[in-house]
Design a protein around this motif. Sequence first.
Motif, PDB file in Angstrom:
ATOM      1  N   SER A 225       0.833  -1.207   0.000  1.00  0.00           N
ATOM      2  CA  SER A 225       0.000   0.000   0.000  1.00  0.00           C
ATOM      3  C   SER A 225       0.863   1.251   0.000  1.00  0.00           C
ATOM      4  CB  SER A 225      -0.905   0.007   1.233  1.00  0.00           C
ATOM      5  OG  SER A 225      -0.116   0.165   2.415  1.00  0.00           O
ATOM      6  N   LEU A 226       0.211   2.383  -0.187  1.00  0.00           N
ATOM      7  CA  LEU A 226       0.910   3.671  -0.129  1.00  0.00           C
ATOM      8  C   LEU A 226       1.574   3.853   1.227  1.00  0.00           C
ATOM      9  CD1 LEU A 226       1.508   6.430  -1.490  1.00  0.00           C
ATOM     10  CD2 LEU A 226      -0.630   7.258  -0.496  1.00  0.00           C
ATOM     11  N   ASN A 227       0.896   3.482   2.295  1.00  0.00           N
ATOM     12  CA  ASN A 227       1.461   3.611   3.633  1.00  0.00           C
ATOM     13  C   ASN A 227       2.657   2.691   3.825  1.00  0.00           C
ATOM     14  OD1 ASN A 227       1.264   4.588   6.504  1.00  0.00           O
ATOM     15  ND2 ASN A 227       0.994   2.389   6.846  1.00  0.00           N
ATOM     16  N   ASP A 228       2.589   1.477   3.256  1.00  0.00           N
ATOM     17  CA  ASP A 228       3.721   0.557   3.341  1.00  0.00           C
ATOM     18  C   ASP A 228       4.976   1.190   2.756  1.00  0.00           C
ATOM     19  OD1 ASP A 228       2.138  -1.466   4.443  1.00  0.00           O
ATOM     20  OD2 ASP A 228       1.641  -2.312   2.478  1.00  0.00           O
ATOM     21  N   VAL A 229       4.817   1.905   1.658  1.00  0.00           N
ATOM     22  CA  VAL A 229       5.955   2.526   0.986  1.00  0.00           C
ATOM     23  C   VAL A 229       6.449   3.738   1.754  1.00  0.00           C
ATOM     24  CG1 VAL A 229       6.742   3.693  -1.109  1.00  0.00           C
ATOM     25  CG2 VAL A 229       5.241   1.696  -1.284  1.00  0.00           C
ATOM     26  N   LEU A 230       5.552   4.679   2.046  1.00  0.00           N
ATOM     27  CA  LEU A 230       5.955   5.952   2.651  1.00  0.00           C
ATOM     28  C   LEU A 230       6.434   5.793   4.085  1.00  0.00           C
ATOM     29  CD1 LEU A 230       3.198   8.367   1.270  1.00  0.00           C
ATOM     30  CD2 LEU A 230       5.486   7.898   0.355  1.00  0.00           C
ATOM     31  N   SER A 231       5.941   4.781   4.796  1.00  0.00           N
ATOM     32  CA  SER A 231       6.353   4.585   6.191  1.00  0.00           C
ATOM     33  C   SER A 231       7.836   4.225   6.306  1.00  0.00           C
ATOM     34  CB  SER A 231       5.511   3.485   6.841  1.00  0.00           C
ATOM     35  OG  SER A 231       5.722   2.235   6.206  1.00  0.00           O
ATOM     36  N   ASN A 232       8.430   3.765   5.210  1.00  0.00           N
ATOM     37  CA  ASN A 232       9.859   3.445   5.218  1.00  0.00           C
ATOM     38  C   ASN A 232      10.734   4.650   4.880  1.00  0.00           C
ATOM     39  OD1 ASN A 232      10.220   0.411   5.667  1.00  0.00           O
ATOM     40  ND2 ASN A 232       8.574   0.463   4.152  1.00  0.00           N
ATOM     41  N   LYS A 233      10.115   5.805   4.620  1.00  0.00           N
ATOM     42  CA  LYS A 233      10.835   7.051   4.338  1.00  0.00           C
ATOM     43  C   LYS A 233      11.924   6.858   3.273  1.00  0.00           C
ATOM     44  CE  LYS A 233       9.996   9.177   8.838  1.00  0.00           C
ATOM     45  NZ  LYS A 233       8.883   8.282   9.183  1.00  0.00           N
ATOM     46  N   PRO A 234      11.527   6.420   2.087  1.00  0.00           N
ATOM     47  CA  PRO A 234      12.527   6.159   1.040  1.00  0.00           C
ATOM     48  C   PRO A 234      13.060   7.437   0.406  1.00  0.00           C
ATOM     49  CG  PRO A 234      10.331   5.829   0.158  1.00  0.00           C
ATOM     50  CD  PRO A 234      10.154   6.111   1.632  1.00  0.00           C
ATOM     51  N   ASP A 235      14.306   7.373  -0.059  1.00  0.00           N
ATOM     52  CA  ASP A 235      14.860   8.449  -0.881  1.00  0.00           C
ATOM     53  C   ASP A 235      14.393   8.310  -2.328  1.00  0.00           C
ATOM     54  OD1 ASP A 235      16.541   9.681   1.177  1.00  0.00           O
ATOM     55  OD2 ASP A 235      17.709   7.824   1.047  1.00  0.00           O
ATOM     56  N   GLY A 236      14.036   7.073  -2.723  1.00  0.00           N
ATOM     57  CA  GLY A 236      13.551   6.816  -4.066  1.00  0.00           C
ATOM     58  C   GLY A 236      12.685   5.570  -4.081  1.00  0.00           C
ATOM     59  N   ILE A 237      11.875   5.439  -5.114  1.00  0.00           N
ATOM     60  CA  ILE A 237      10.953   4.310  -5.242  1.00  0.00           C
ATOM     61  C   ILE A 237      11.132   3.693  -6.623  1.00  0.00           C
ATOM     62  CG2 ILE A 237       8.540   3.571  -5.182  1.00  0.00           C
ATOM     63  CD1 ILE A 237       8.033   6.181  -3.524  1.00  0.00           C
ATOM     64  N   PHE A 238      11.220   2.373  -6.662  1.00  0.00           N
ATOM     65  CA  PHE A 238      11.434   1.653  -7.920  1.00  0.00           C
ATOM     66  C   PHE A 238      10.296   0.674  -8.166  1.00  0.00           C
ATOM     67  CE2 PHE A 238      13.140  -2.186 -10.047  1.00  0.00           C
ATOM     68  CZ  PHE A 238      13.383  -1.627 -11.285  1.00  0.00           C
ATOM     69  N   PHE A 239       9.786   0.652  -9.412  1.00  0.00           N
ATOM     70  CA  PHE A 239       8.780  -0.320  -9.845  1.00  0.00           C
ATOM     71  C   PHE A 239       9.460  -1.292 -10.808  1.00  0.00           C
ATOM     72  CE2 PHE A 239       4.247   1.037  -8.904  1.00  0.00           C
ATOM     73  CZ  PHE A 239       4.602   1.815  -7.809  1.00  0.00           C
ATOM     74  N   SER A 240       9.417  -2.580 -10.485  1.00  0.00           N
ATOM     75  CA  SER A 240      10.229  -3.571 -11.196  1.00  0.00           C
ATOM     76  C   SER A 240       9.547  -4.131 -12.435  1.00  0.00           C
ATOM     77  CB  SER A 240      10.572  -4.738 -10.255  1.00  0.00           C
ATOM     78  OG  SER A 240       9.523  -5.700 -10.234  1.00  0.00           O
ATOM     79  N   ASN A 241      10.317  -4.945 -13.132  1.00  0.00           N
ATOM     80  CA  ASN A 241       9.815  -5.767 -14.233  1.00  0.00           C
ATOM     81  C   ASN A 241       8.917  -6.869 -13.683  1.00  0.00           C
ATOM     82  OD1 ASN A 241      12.408  -6.900 -13.111  1.00  0.00           O
ATOM     83  ND2 ASN A 241      11.733  -8.626 -14.371  1.00  0.00           N
ATOM     84  N   GLY A 242       8.291  -7.630 -14.570  1.00  0.00           N
ATOM     85  CA  GLY A 242       7.474  -8.751 -14.147  1.00  0.00           C
ATOM     86  C   GLY A 242       6.664  -9.307 -15.309  1.00  0.00           C
ATOM     87  N   PRO A 243       5.970 -10.430 -15.081  1.00  0.00           N
ATOM     88  CA  PRO A 243       5.226 -11.104 -16.143  1.00  0.00           C
ATOM     89  C   PRO A 243       3.779 -10.654 -16.235  1.00  0.00           C
ATOM     90  CG  PRO A 243       5.232 -12.483 -14.206  1.00  0.00           C
ATOM     91  CD  PRO A 243       6.005 -11.237 -13.843  1.00  0.00           C
ATOM     92  N   GLY A 244       3.103 -11.107 -17.293  1.00  0.00           N
ATOM     93  CA  GLY A 244       1.665 -10.933 -17.413  1.00  0.00           C
ATOM     94  C   GLY A 244       1.239  -9.644 -18.085  1.00  0.00           C
ATOM     95  N   ASP A 245      -0.067  -9.407 -18.018  1.00  0.00           N
ATOM     96  CA  ASP A 245      -0.708  -8.248 -18.630  1.00  0.00           C
ATOM     97  C   ASP A 245      -0.656  -7.070 -17.664  1.00  0.00           C
ATOM     98  OD1 ASP A 245      -2.433  -6.343 -19.703  1.00  0.00           O
ATOM     99  OD2 ASP A 245      -3.952  -7.807 -20.289  1.00  0.00           O
ATOM    100  N   PRO A 246       0.018  -5.968 -18.024  1.00  0.00           N
ATOM    101  CA  PRO A 246       0.144  -4.838 -17.090  1.00  0.00           C
ATOM    102  C   PRO A 246      -1.195  -4.243 -16.674  1.00  0.00           C
ATOM    103  CG  PRO A 246       0.849  -4.214 -19.307  1.00  0.00           C
ATOM    104  CD  PRO A 246       0.701  -5.703 -19.310  1.00  0.00           C
ATOM    105  N   SER A 247      -2.192  -4.266 -17.554  1.00  0.00           N
ATOM    106  CA  SER A 247      -3.478  -3.646 -17.219  1.00  0.00           C
ATOM    107  C   SER A 247      -4.208  -4.390 -16.117  1.00  0.00           C
ATOM    108  CB  SER A 247      -4.361  -3.573 -18.467  1.00  0.00           C
ATOM    109  OG  SER A 247      -4.708  -4.868 -18.923  1.00  0.00           O
ATOM    110  N   SER A 248      -3.772  -5.626 -15.827  1.00  0.00           N
ATOM    111  CA  SER A 248      -4.423  -6.413 -14.781  1.00  0.00           C
ATOM    112  C   SER A 248      -3.811  -6.181 -13.403  1.00  0.00           C
ATOM    113  CB  SER A 248      -4.342  -7.903 -15.116  1.00  0.00           C
ATOM    114  OG  SER A 248      -3.000  -8.360 -15.047  1.00  0.00           O
TER     115      SER A 248
END
Length: 379
Positions: A225-248
């Motif tokens: 979730s958004l809170n999971d990410v922001l609660s770690n106080k990151p300097d940057g955020i990365f969205f990785s590669n992966g399989p399947g249909d992105p729209s799903s």
Amino acid sequence: MINPYKKNAKLVLSNGIVFPGFFFGASGTAIGEIVFNTGMTGYQEVITDPSYYGQILTFTYPEIGNTGINFEDSESNINVKGIIVRNFSSNSSNWRSKKNFNEWLVEKNIIGLYGIDTRALVKILRSNGSMNGVLTSEDRTLESCLKIINETPKMEGLNLSKVVSIKQQYLWQNHTETDFDVRKIYSEKPNTLKVVAIDFGIKKSILNRFVSHGCEILVLPAQSSLNDVLSNKPDGIFFSNGPGDPSSVTEGIDLARSLIEYGEIPMFGICLGHQIFGLALGGSTYKLPFGHRGLNHPCGKNSQIEITSQNHGFAIDPNSLSKDIVKITHYNLNDNTVAGLEVNNKPIFSVQYHPEAGPGPHDSDYLFKKFVSLMLERC
């Protein structure tokens, strides 16, 4: 060298075409989307790339397995369902080899098919598009194979990232053992940059390159979730590669949309992450006829060209992106599909290709430095 113990196997395509051959590796039956990769090297990395989950991979290079398997090059514990080659080598000859290729395939339960005309198969896929198929070493009739195929969903609409993603977060601090390790560039930086990476099927070499560029990576599950990410106080955020249909990947799209609206933290996306950014920015994606899978795809814009490594079957529709919100920074120069974008007036960008991969050229490694620079500007 071809395995002298020839045991019959076959590939059945959804259009009814049959390729009889011989099996190696594991025995049994595999069902998946039949795709092809044009790379001449790196078969271990390719087979263990999570972006191939749910697929059966055809190698266009005629002989696979001659360098064996080592303990360093696997990208993950996720594997393709099966592989198809013209010839495979039962002998290994490389100073880094620790294991026989065939034995490794058996351990990983990966079914192999050899002895078929892979050129003819690739021509079918290029003409008709990637399609589901059955690879089997069992005594199955054509009718039974087609029944399995008809009961198997196509790649469109499949959210496979939730299958391959981790269940629990972890910290990654290993780096790339190469002569282009750039950690010394950031040695005077007082603190290590903290990056939160969302795992949709992340490759080990991406994590290693981040560490080599002076980052510490906290990897979170795809459904964070958004809170999971922001609660770690990151300097940057990365969205990785992966399989399947992105729209799903609805949770990932919602998360990206919220983070883009937040807009204060540098963000970087690769491959599926790039497509998720495009969808979060109001764009749409579509399935390519046979995808981009290889090591020498030219990408660029305004006479600036990079030779890139790619593995994807979907693309962003450029006409669906608003020029007021996003700028297209790179195109695939083979077919003019979108290969890179930036969010206007925000430290957010993504690419469709794999800058961590070094199949020869390291043209795209600067993107990690770009991400680091955006983070340093805000520290």
